[in-house]
Motif scaffolding. Sequence first.
Motif, mmCIF file in Angstrom:
data_model
loop_
_atom_site.group_PDB
_atom_site.id
_atom_site.type_symbol
_atom_site.label_atom_id
_atom_site.label_comp_id
_atom_site.label_asym_id
_atom_site.label_seq_id
_atom_site.Cartn_x
_atom_site.Cartn_y
_atom_site.Cartn_z
ATOM 1 N N VAL A 114 -25.591 -38.754 8.933
ATOM 2 C CA VAL A 114 -25.047 -38.331 7.640
ATOM 3 C C VAL A 114 -26.039 -38.550 6.502
ATOM 4 O O VAL A 114 -25.845 -38.042 5.406
ATOM 5 N N MET A 115 -27.110 -39.306 6.778
ATOM 6 C CA MET A 115 -28.133 -39.574 5.757
ATOM 7 C C MET A 115 -29.314 -38.630 5.964
ATOM 8 O O MET A 115 -30.443 -39.047 6.162
ATOM 9 N N TYR A 116 -29.050 -37.348 5.924
ATOM 10 C CA TYR A 116 -30.069 -36.333 6.203
ATOM 11 C C TYR A 116 -30.786 -35.913 4.915
ATOM 12 O O TYR A 116 -30.254 -36.079 3.806
ATOM 13 N N PRO A 117 -32.000 -35.388 5.038
ATOM 14 C CA PRO A 117 -32.700 -34.885 3.849
ATOM 15 C C PRO A 117 -31.899 -33.764 3.191
ATOM 16 O O PRO A 117 -31.558 -32.776 3.830
ATOM 17 N N GLY A 118 -31.558 -33.971 1.935
ATOM 18 C CA GLY A 118 -30.790 -32.985 1.180
ATOM 19 C C GLY A 118 -29.413 -33.481 0.783
ATOM 20 O O GLY A 118 -28.790 -32.909 -0.108
ATOM 21 N N CYS A 119 -28.912 -34.544 1.443
ATOM 22 C CA CYS A 119 -27.587 -35.044 1.034
ATOM 23 C C CYS A 119 -27.694 -35.680 -0.352
ATOM 24 O O CYS A 119 -28.769 -36.018 -0.822
ATOM 25 N N ARG A 120 -26.563 -35.829 -1.007
ATOM 26 C CA ARG A 120 -26.503 -36.349 -2.376
ATOM 27 C C ARG A 120 -26.358 -37.864 -2.342
ATOM 28 O O ARG A 120 -25.481 -38.385 -1.635
ATOM 29 N N VAL A 121 -27.200 -38.577 -3.079
ATOM 30 C CA VAL A 121 -27.204 -40.041 -3.047
ATOM 31 C C VAL A 121 -27.449 -40.631 -4.432
ATOM 32 O O VAL A 121 -27.876 -39.929 -5.354
ATOM 33 N N ARG A 122 -27.186 -41.925 -4.524
ATOM 34 C CA ARG A 122 -27.671 -42.778 -5.609
ATOM 35 C C ARG A 122 -28.393 -43.931 -4.934
ATOM 36 O O ARG A 122 -28.091 -44.276 -3.794
ATOM 37 N N MET A 123 -29.334 -44.533 -5.640
ATOM 38 C CA MET A 123 -30.042 -45.685 -5.103
ATOM 39 C C MET A 123 -29.923 -46.859 -6.062
ATOM 40 O O MET A 123 -29.877 -46.668 -7.271
ATOM 41 N N TYR A 124 -29.876 -48.030 -5.486
ATOM 42 C CA TYR A 124 -29.921 -49.270 -6.249
ATOM 43 C C TYR A 124 -31.308 -49.846 -6.005
ATOM 44 O O TYR A 124 -31.677 -50.140 -4.859
ATOM 45 N N LEU A 125 -32.097 -49.964 -7.070
ATOM 46 C CA LEU A 125 -33.510 -50.315 -6.964
ATOM 47 C C LEU A 125 -33.825 -51.554 -7.793
ATOM 48 O O LEU A 125 -33.141 -51.844 -8.779
ATOM 49 N N ARG A 126 -34.881 -52.244 -7.402
ATOM 50 C CA ARG A 126 -35.364 -53.391 -8.166
ATOM 51 C C ARG A 126 -36.784 -53.088 -8.616
ATOM 52 O O ARG A 126 -37.652 -52.754 -7.815
ATOM 53 N N ALA A 127 -37.015 -53.180 -9.915
ATOM 54 C CA ALA A 127 -38.359 -52.983 -10.468
ATOM 55 C C ALA A 127 -39.155 -54.265 -10.263
ATOM 56 O O ALA A 127 -38.692 -55.357 -10.608
ATOM 57 N N HIS A 128 -40.336 -54.126 -9.686
ATOM 58 C CA HIS A 128 -41.194 -55.277 -9.375
ATOM 59 C C HIS A 128 -42.604 -54.989 -9.889
ATOM 60 O O HIS A 128 -43.262 -54.069 -9.426
ATOM 61 N N ALA A 129 -43.043 -55.778 -10.859
ATOM 62 C CA ALA A 129 -44.417 -55.655 -11.362
ATOM 63 C C ALA A 129 -45.328 -56.445 -10.438
ATOM 64 O O ALA A 129 -44.998 -57.554 -10.011
ATOM 65 N N TYR A 130 -46.475 -55.859 -10.093
ATOM 66 C CA TYR A 130 -47.428 -56.546 -9.225
ATOM 67 C C TYR A 130 -48.797 -56.549 -9.886
ATOM 68 O O TYR A 130 -49.145 -55.652 -10.645
ATOM 69 N N ASP A 131 -49.548 -57.581 -9.582
ATOM 70 C CA ASP A 131 -50.877 -57.752 -10.164
ATOM 71 C C ASP A 131 -51.761 -58.400 -9.103
ATOM 72 O O ASP A 131 -51.827 -59.614 -8.982
ATOM 73 N N TYR A 132 -52.361 -57.551 -8.278
ATOM 74 C CA TYR A 132 -53.268 -58.002 -7.232
ATOM 75 C C TYR A 132 -54.681 -57.662 -7.665
ATOM 76 O O TYR A 132 -54.887 -56.737 -8.462
ATOM 77 N N PRO A 133 -55.673 -58.350 -7.151
ATOM 78 C CA PRO A 133 -57.049 -57.999 -7.507
ATOM 79 C C PRO A 133 -57.317 -56.513 -7.243
ATOM 80 O O PRO A 133 -57.145 -56.031 -6.128
ATOM 81 N N GLY A 134 -57.642 -55.799 -8.297
ATOM 82 C CA GLY A 134 -57.940 -54.371 -8.189
ATOM 83 C C GLY A 134 -56.743 -53.452 -8.209
ATOM 84 O O GLY A 134 -56.888 -52.240 -8.115
ATOM 85 N N SER A 135 -55.534 -53.990 -8.315
ATOM 86 C CA SER A 135 -54.352 -53.140 -8.285
ATOM 87 C C SER A 135 -53.224 -53.763 -9.107
ATOM 88 O O SER A 135 -52.776 -54.875 -8.827
ATOM 89 N N GLN A 136 -52.791 -53.024 -10.105
ATOM 90 C CA GLN A 136 -51.682 -53.449 -10.948
ATOM 91 C C GLN A 136 -50.694 -52.299 -11.045
ATOM 92 O O GLN A 136 -51.082 -51.135 -11.042
ATOM 93 N N GLY A 137 -49.436 -52.633 -11.161
ATOM 94 C CA GLY A 137 -48.449 -51.576 -11.322
ATOM 95 C C GLY A 137 -47.034 -52.115 -11.267
ATOM 96 O O GLY A 137 -46.798 -53.317 -11.234
#
Length: 185
Positions: A114-137
């Motif tokens: 039932v979780m096929y590409p194209g079905c209608r969904v909402r997502m519960y997400l957590r924003a996570h800031a990262y700061d690794y040598p050479g990579s931030q986001g």
Amino acid sequence: MKAKHFITTPEGELHFPNLFEPEEFMNKRHYSARIVFHVPKGDKSLHPIVNCIRDAAKDQWGADTPASLKAKLPLKWDDEREQYFITARRTAKIGPPTIFDAQNKPITQDDEHVMYPGCRVRMYLRAHAYDYPGSQGVALLLESVQRLGDGEPIGVATVDPDKMFGPAEQNDGSHTPPDDDPFPF
């Protein structure tokens, strides 16, 4: 301790679901899915997501948020398709995301169809800031998915065999390849 930044997305379309079996990504195993929003560029319905991302960045860097961060934001605009999308991941070490139907009843691996590409969904997400040598986001990590209903299946083509192949010729076995066969294998 940094604050946790959670957000429930508006309704969107599920793409590339790997919700029950993790996939390999950057040498690590992850569960993942993409949610696509068919809204105009700059649509205000996505502002809460942007604010959640900004809050996570402010908690990590304060007023010194790197300017290069704009290119790495997890909410992306696709100019060609004119739609926004988020690809969210969850490390396999944590386990799969929780998945629910529209009445908040769990969807298990037995019902993964039932979780096929194209079905209608909402997502519960957590924003996570990262700061690794050479990579931030800032990444949006997949916590839960709620299936809201059916949608147009993606990647499922309706085929008309008559247009593709026409009627099959009957082979009575009398056809033999010529002696000067250009493909002598």
